[in-house]
Enzyme design. Structure first.
Site, PDB file in Angstrom:
ATOM      1  N   GLU A 175      -8.518-147.557  77.026  1.00 17.11           N
ATOM      2  CA  GLU A 175      -7.373-146.681  77.300  1.00 17.11           C
ATOM      3  C   GLU A 175      -6.487-146.549  76.062  1.00 17.11           C
ATOM      4  O   GLU A 175      -6.230-147.533  75.364  1.00 17.11           O
ATOM      5  CB  GLU A 175      -6.534-147.243  78.463  1.00 17.11           C
ATOM      6  CG  GLU A 175      -5.313-146.376  78.762  1.00 17.11           C
ATOM      7  CD  GLU A 175      -4.433-146.929  79.865  1.00 17.11           C
ATOM      8  OE1 GLU A 175      -4.897-146.964  81.013  1.00 17.11           O
ATOM      9  OE2 GLU A 175      -3.295-147.338  79.575  1.00 17.11           O
ATOM     10  N   ALA A 214      -0.600-139.875  94.866  1.00 16.94           N
ATOM     11  CA  ALA A 214      -1.808-139.584  94.086  1.00 16.94           C
ATOM     12  C   ALA A 214      -2.870-138.871  94.922  1.00 16.94           C
ATOM     13  O   ALA A 214      -3.594-138.008  94.406  1.00 16.94           O
ATOM     14  CB  ALA A 214      -2.369-140.890  93.518  1.00 16.94           C
TER      15      ALA A 214
HETATM   16  P1  FAD Z   1       0.020-143.721  94.822  1.00 20.15           P
HETATM   17  O1  FAD Z   1      -1.401-143.799  95.179  1.00 20.15           O
HETATM   18  O2  FAD Z   1       0.742-142.462  95.151  1.00 20.15           O
HETATM   19  O3  FAD Z   1       0.741-144.981  95.466  1.00 20.15           O
HETATM   20  C1  FAD Z   1       2.094-145.322  95.161  1.00 20.15           C
HETATM   21  C2  FAD Z   1       2.720-146.062  96.351  1.00 20.15           C
HETATM   22  O4  FAD Z   1       2.824-145.146  97.444  1.00 20.15           O
HETATM   23  C3  FAD Z   1       1.894-147.250  96.873  1.00 20.15           C
HETATM   24  O5  FAD Z   1       2.803-148.262  97.298  1.00 20.15           O
HETATM   25  C4  FAD Z   1       1.134-146.686  98.045  1.00 20.15           C
HETATM   26  O6  FAD Z   1       0.836-147.675  99.033  1.00 20.15           O
HETATM   27  C5  FAD Z   1       2.132-145.661  98.573  1.00 20.15           C
HETATM   28  N1  FAD Z   1       1.445-144.527  99.225  1.00 20.15           N
HETATM   29  C6  FAD Z   1       0.286-143.939  98.835  1.00 20.15           C
HETATM   30  N2  FAD Z   1      -0.034-142.925  99.669  1.00 20.15           N
HETATM   31  C7  FAD Z   1       0.969-142.880 100.583  1.00 20.15           C
HETATM   32  C8  FAD Z   1       1.237-142.038 101.706  1.00 20.15           C
HETATM   33  N3  FAD Z   1       0.408-141.048 102.055  1.00 20.15           N
HETATM   34  N4  FAD Z   1       2.371-142.257 102.422  1.00 20.15           N
HETATM   35  C9  FAD Z   1       3.239-143.254 102.086  1.00 20.15           C
HETATM   36  N5  FAD Z   1       3.026-144.080 101.026  1.00 20.15           N
HETATM   37  C10 FAD Z   1       1.907-143.889 100.298  1.00 20.15           C
HETATM   38  N6  FAD Z   1       1.533-144.137  85.146  1.00 20.15           N
HETATM   39  C11 FAD Z   1       1.878-143.077  84.390  1.00 20.15           C
HETATM   40  O7  FAD Z   1       2.998-142.574  84.501  1.00 20.15           O
HETATM   41  N7  FAD Z   1       1.005-142.540  83.477  1.00 20.15           N
HETATM   42  C12 FAD Z   1      -0.253-143.019  83.314  1.00 20.15           C
HETATM   43  O8  FAD Z   1      -1.008-142.501  82.497  1.00 20.15           O
HETATM   44  C13 FAD Z   1      -0.659-144.139  84.101  1.00 20.15           C
HETATM   45  N8  FAD Z   1      -1.906-144.656  84.017  1.00 20.15           N
HETATM   46  C14 FAD Z   1      -2.299-145.663  84.856  1.00 20.15           C
HETATM   47  C15 FAD Z   1      -3.618-146.121  84.806  1.00 20.15           C
HETATM   48  C16 FAD Z   1      -4.050-147.131  85.662  1.00 20.15           C
HETATM   49  C17 FAD Z   1      -5.488-147.594  85.597  1.00 20.15           C
HETATM   50  C18 FAD Z   1      -3.133-147.713  86.591  1.00 20.15           C
HETATM   51  C19 FAD Z   1      -3.587-148.824  87.507  1.00 20.15           C
HETATM   52  C20 FAD Z   1      -1.820-147.272  86.637  1.00 20.15           C
HETATM   53  C21 FAD Z   1      -1.396-146.235  85.787  1.00 20.15           C
HETATM   54  N9  FAD Z   1      -0.092-145.728  85.844  1.00 20.15           N
HETATM   55  C22 FAD Z   1       0.279-144.674  85.034  1.00 20.15           C
HETATM   56  C23 FAD Z   1       0.892-146.319  86.734  1.00 20.15           C
HETATM   57  C24 FAD Z   1       0.962-145.581  88.105  1.00 20.15           C
HETATM   58  O9  FAD Z   1       1.288-144.232  87.925  1.00 20.15           O
HETATM   59  C25 FAD Z   1       2.043-146.277  88.882  1.00 20.15           C
HETATM   60  O10 FAD Z   1       1.594-147.533  89.344  1.00 20.15           O
HETATM   61  C26 FAD Z   1       2.652-145.458  89.991  1.00 20.15           C
HETATM   62  O11 FAD Z   1       3.867-146.095  90.397  1.00 20.15           O
HETATM   63  C27 FAD Z   1       1.761-145.330  91.231  1.00 20.15           C
HETATM   64  O12 FAD Z   1       0.633-144.682  90.965  1.00 20.15           O
HETATM   65  P2  FAD Z   1      -0.549-144.612  92.062  1.00 20.15           P
HETATM   66  O13 FAD Z   1      -1.505-143.633  91.505  1.00 20.15           O
HETATM   67  O14 FAD Z   1      -1.011-145.944  92.474  1.00 20.15           O
HETATM   68  O15 FAD Z   1       0.284-143.931  93.273  1.00 20.15           O
END
Ligand code: FAD
Length: 290
Positions: free
Chosen positions: A17, A125
């Site tokens: 990354e 997401a």
């Molecule tokens: P989500 O899947 O949306 O989850 C976030 C929270 O919402 C979780 O607590 C989940 O349980 C909850 N949730 C999910 N779906 C629902 C629903 N339908 N209803 C209610 N609650 C729900 N961040 C950046 O800004 N830029 C990057 O490039 C970046 N790269 C990353 C790469 C990796 C491999 C990882 C592991 C993280 C990265 N992050 C990045 C961090 C990530 O964006 C953060 O952790 C962010 O706060 C949550 O992302 P997520 O995709 O897990 O979100």
């Protein structure tokens, strides 16, 4: 073959990354790092995204530049924050036009200047996975948190149900970094019990400074275990020794994960090559041509 899901089907993937450089000095560092890591022939490399117009361009330019000038297979990160659904669709179409086959669909962390940038239209997401699927042509990854997402409030069952729902639409997941094999295996076992067997690539962060990793761990909801802290603190007076121990710890973790059948290892390089190259050498990994 450039789609991450096809590469995972073919065998264990090793990937790196990077973040897009913000100035000339960072650009020079990244160019050097890419030159040093390209010979390791990673299955793919990923480029982070921050949200907003400037970040949109930086990530696009870096992945497009990789396709044009290197042999690397880039995956663009994309986040829900800040953009409208239409803007996100435009970004995805631009990535396809540039030849990008892989996207990591993320909720995203709110940037400090989010007030000026405006609010995003998508909340989670899973909605971005859905949008990328509708545009088509991508292998789609999502984030997984072995120690639960920091905003989950400790509700493991709910957090895992959300993860399963998003993985059902995606192709694979990449984890936040962690330091204990058991945390990764616990996540994979839990997903399997819930009927989710898609590949979960392990995110590896070699420690290069204790204060740095503690800061990142705090933001990511990950614990730096006491046994790890103790080994690093024992050599805290010498930065070279700290880096050496960081590489040792990461090598041990990678070995253990490989022994346990991990489908892929994804190295958080912080745009530096030394730790990743050292771990590669320790693991005896050689590129196919090497
Ligand atoms: P989500 O899947 O949306 O989850 C976030 C929270 O919402 C979780 O607590 C989940 O349980 C909850 N949730 C999910 N779906 C629902 C629903 N339908 N209803 C209610 N609650 C729900 N961040 C950046 O800004 N830029 C990057 O490039 C970046 N790269 C990353 C790469 C990796 C491999 C990882 C592991 C993280 C990265 N992050 C990045 C961090 C990530 O964006 C953060 O952790 C962010 O706060 C949550 O992302 P997520 O995709 O897990 O979100």
């Amino acid at each position: 073959m450039t789609q991450v899901i096809q590469l995972l089907d073919a065998g264990t993937t090793f990937s790196f990354e990077f973040f897009p450089p913000k100035n000339d000095a960072e650009q020079a560092t990244l160019v050097r790092t890419l030159r040093e890591l390209e010979p390791l022939e990673p299955a793919f490399v990923s480029v982070t995204y921050r949200g907003g117009r400037v970040s949109r361009q930086r990530t696009h330019d870096l992945v497009a530049g990789m396709i044009q000038t290197t042999t690397l297979n880039p995956m663009a990160h994309l986040t829900c924050v800040v953009h409208s659904r239409l803007e996100l669709a435009e970004i995805l179409v631009e990535l396809r036009k540039a030849g990008v086959d892989n996207v990591l669909a993320l909720g995203g962390d709110i940037p400090p200047d989010a007030q000026e940038l405006g609010h995003g239209e998508l909340t989670h997401a899973i909605e971005l996975v859905d949008l990328a699927r509708a545009i088509g042509g991508f292998s789609i990854g999502v984030a997984a948190h072995p120690e639960l997402h920091p905003s989950s409030g400790g509700d493991r069952d709910l957090d895992r149900r959300h993860l399963v729902a998003k993985m059902e639409l995606a192709d694979f997941a990449i984890t936040q970094f962690f330091f204990r094999t058991g945390d990764y295996l616990g996540l994979v076992d839990d997903l399997a019990k819930r009927g989710m067997h898609k590949p979960v690539i392990a995110g590896i962060m070699p420690i290069t400074s204790l204060s740095g990793v503690r800061r990142m761990a705090e933001l990511s909801g990950c614990e730096v275990p006491p046994e790890v802290v103790a080994r690093v603190e024992a050599v805290a007076d010498d930065p070279d020794d700290v880096r050496r121990v960081g590489v040792e710890l990461a090598t041990e973790l990678c070995r253990d994960l490989l022994d346990n059948g991990v489908p892929g290892l994804h190295f958080y390089t912080l745009n530096r090559s030394t730790a990743t190259r050292d771990i590669y050498a320790n693991l005896g990994l050689v590129p196919s041509s090497g």
